[in-house]
Design an enzyme around this catalytic site. Structure first.
Site, short mmCIF file in Angstrom:
data_model
loop_
_atom_site.label_atom_id
_atom_site.label_comp_id
_atom_site.label_asym_id
_atom_site.label_seq_id
_atom_site.Cartn_x
_atom_site.Cartn_y
_atom_site.Cartn_z
N HIS A 23 43.37 46.98 58.09
CA HIS A 23 44.43 47.11 59.08
C HIS A 23 45.20 45.81 59.30
O HIS A 23 46.25 45.82 59.94
CB HIS A 23 43.86 47.61 60.41
CG HIS A 23 44.82 48.44 61.19
ND1 HIS A 23 44.44 49.31 62.19
CD2 HIS A 23 46.17 48.56 61.11
CE1 HIS A 23 45.50 49.90 62.71
NE2 HIS A 23 46.57 49.45 62.07
N ASP A 47 44.12 54.72 66.72
CA ASP A 47 42.99 53.99 66.15
C ASP A 47 41.76 54.19 67.03
O ASP A 47 41.88 54.30 68.25
CB ASP A 47 43.36 52.50 66.11
CG ASP A 47 42.47 51.64 65.21
OD1 ASP A 47 41.30 51.99 65.03
OD2 ASP A 47 42.97 50.61 64.71
N HIS A 49 39.71 51.86 67.41
CA HIS A 49 39.48 50.51 67.93
C HIS A 49 40.76 49.95 68.54
O HIS A 49 41.86 50.41 68.24
CB HIS A 49 39.01 49.59 66.80
CG HIS A 49 37.83 50.12 66.04
ND1 HIS A 49 37.97 50.92 64.93
CD2 HIS A 49 36.50 49.98 66.26
CE1 HIS A 49 36.76 51.26 64.48
NE2 HIS A 49 35.86 50.71 65.26
N ASP A 51 41.70 46.59 68.26
CA ASP A 51 42.23 45.55 67.38
C ASP A 51 42.97 44.45 68.15
O ASP A 51 43.91 43.85 67.63
CB ASP A 51 43.14 46.15 66.29
CG ASP A 51 42.38 47.04 65.32
OD1 ASP A 51 41.14 46.96 65.30
OD2 ASP A 51 43.02 47.83 64.60
N HIS A 64 40.97 42.10 60.78
CA HIS A 64 41.53 43.43 61.08
C HIS A 64 41.23 43.85 62.52
O HIS A 64 41.86 44.78 63.02
CB HIS A 64 41.04 44.48 60.08
CG HIS A 64 39.56 44.71 60.06
ND1 HIS A 64 38.92 45.46 61.04
CD2 HIS A 64 38.60 44.31 59.20
CE1 HIS A 64 37.63 45.50 60.75
NE2 HIS A 64 37.40 44.81 59.66
N ASP A 150 45.34 54.34 61.91
CA ASP A 150 44.08 53.96 61.27
C ASP A 150 43.28 55.25 61.06
O ASP A 150 43.01 55.97 62.02
CB ASP A 150 43.31 52.98 62.16
CG ASP A 150 42.09 52.38 61.48
OD1 ASP A 150 41.39 53.12 60.77
OD2 ASP A 150 41.82 51.18 61.69
N ASP A 152 40.35 55.80 60.80
CA ASP A 152 39.10 55.93 61.55
C ASP A 152 39.29 56.55 62.93
O ASP A 152 38.31 56.81 63.64
CB ASP A 152 38.31 54.62 61.61
CG ASP A 152 38.95 53.53 62.47
OD1 ASP A 152 39.76 53.84 63.35
OD2 ASP A 152 38.61 52.35 62.25
N GLU A 195 43.05 51.93 56.25
CA GLU A 195 41.60 52.13 56.24
C GLU A 195 41.18 53.31 55.36
O GLU A 195 40.20 54.00 55.67
CB GLU A 195 41.03 52.27 57.65
CG GLU A 195 40.94 50.95 58.39
CD GLU A 195 39.94 49.95 57.80
OE1 GLU A 195 39.01 50.38 57.11
OE2 GLU A 195 40.11 48.75 58.04
#
Length: 223
Positions: A23, A47, A49, A51, A64, A150, A152, A195
């Site tokens: 990312h 995402d 997360h 980040d 990332h 992302d 994920d 990702e």
């Protein structure tokens, strides 16, 4: 290099679409767009997360996990380069969607800035479409609007080939509806899809889904 490519693409009227990978590529995307459009943009960060760690708060040291803080101009000198436009993201035009894993430093930073954060709890309670519509409305009105997806954010049952999977993510249809909502808004100026890790993937499921989600973000419809 990526910032230059994105700036050139945006400058000729194209919609830059960056495919990753880690990312951290999003920093090049955002700097390139800020240079092309002459100012910081709005971002919808989809995402698992946040980040938004910094070198001082990151438990892992992974770049990332700091990339959004860097684009906001909050990650310090290690992320500055001659000719870069930082901040590339307007603090008041940031929305995060699908978040379910935050570090303490990220919670503190997000509490200090005017960011909209839609955790998976909010998505469960009110649905992905209202979350995305509010996120897009919040991020709109800056020099550009960028969506960073992302993979994920999608549950590992549907997208296993990611570097940092977190259970409890978007379903297959929720992910498509999120990207369909982006297309319906007509606001999209640039995007990342990141990702996708073929080594970790199963039968290219994550790669195929990523392609489908790009199509939905660009306007593909069932009917």
């Amino acid at each position: 290099r990526l910032a230059v490519l994105v700036e050139e693409a945006a400058g000729r009227g194209a919609l830059p679409l960056v495919l990753g990978g880690d990312h951290s590529v999003a920093l090049g995307s955002l700097v390139g767009m800020a240079r092309a459009r002459g100012g910081a943009g709005g971002v919808v960060w989809v995402d698992a997360h946040g980040d938004v760690n910094t070198p001082a708060t990151s438990p892992s040291g992974n770049v990332h996990g700091m990339v959004l803080a860097a684009a906001l101009g909050l990650a310090g000198d290690p992320f500055r380069r001659d000719g870069w436009s930082l901040p590339a993201v307007d603090q008041g035009k940031l929305a995060l969607v699908g978040v379910r894993s935050l570090d303490d430093g990220e919670r503190e930073l997000l509490g200090r800035i005017d960011a909209k954060v839609f955790t998976m709890s909010e998505v469960d309670r009110i649905g992905i479409e209202p979350c995305m519509r509010e996120a897009l409305a919040h991020a709109a009105g800056a020099a550009f609007l960028h969506v960073s997806l992302d993979m994920d954010v999608v549950d590992p049952d549907y997208a296993p080939g990611v570097g940092t999977p977190v259970r409890g993510g978007l379903s297959y249809r929720e992910a498509h509806l999120a990207m369909e909502t982006v297309a319906e808004s007509g606001l999209l100026d640039s995007a990342d899809v990141v990702e996708v890790n073929p080594i970790l993937d199963r039968e290219n499921a994550t790669g195929q889904l990523a392609v489908e989600l790009v199509a939905s973000a660009l306007g593909a419809r069932i009917l």
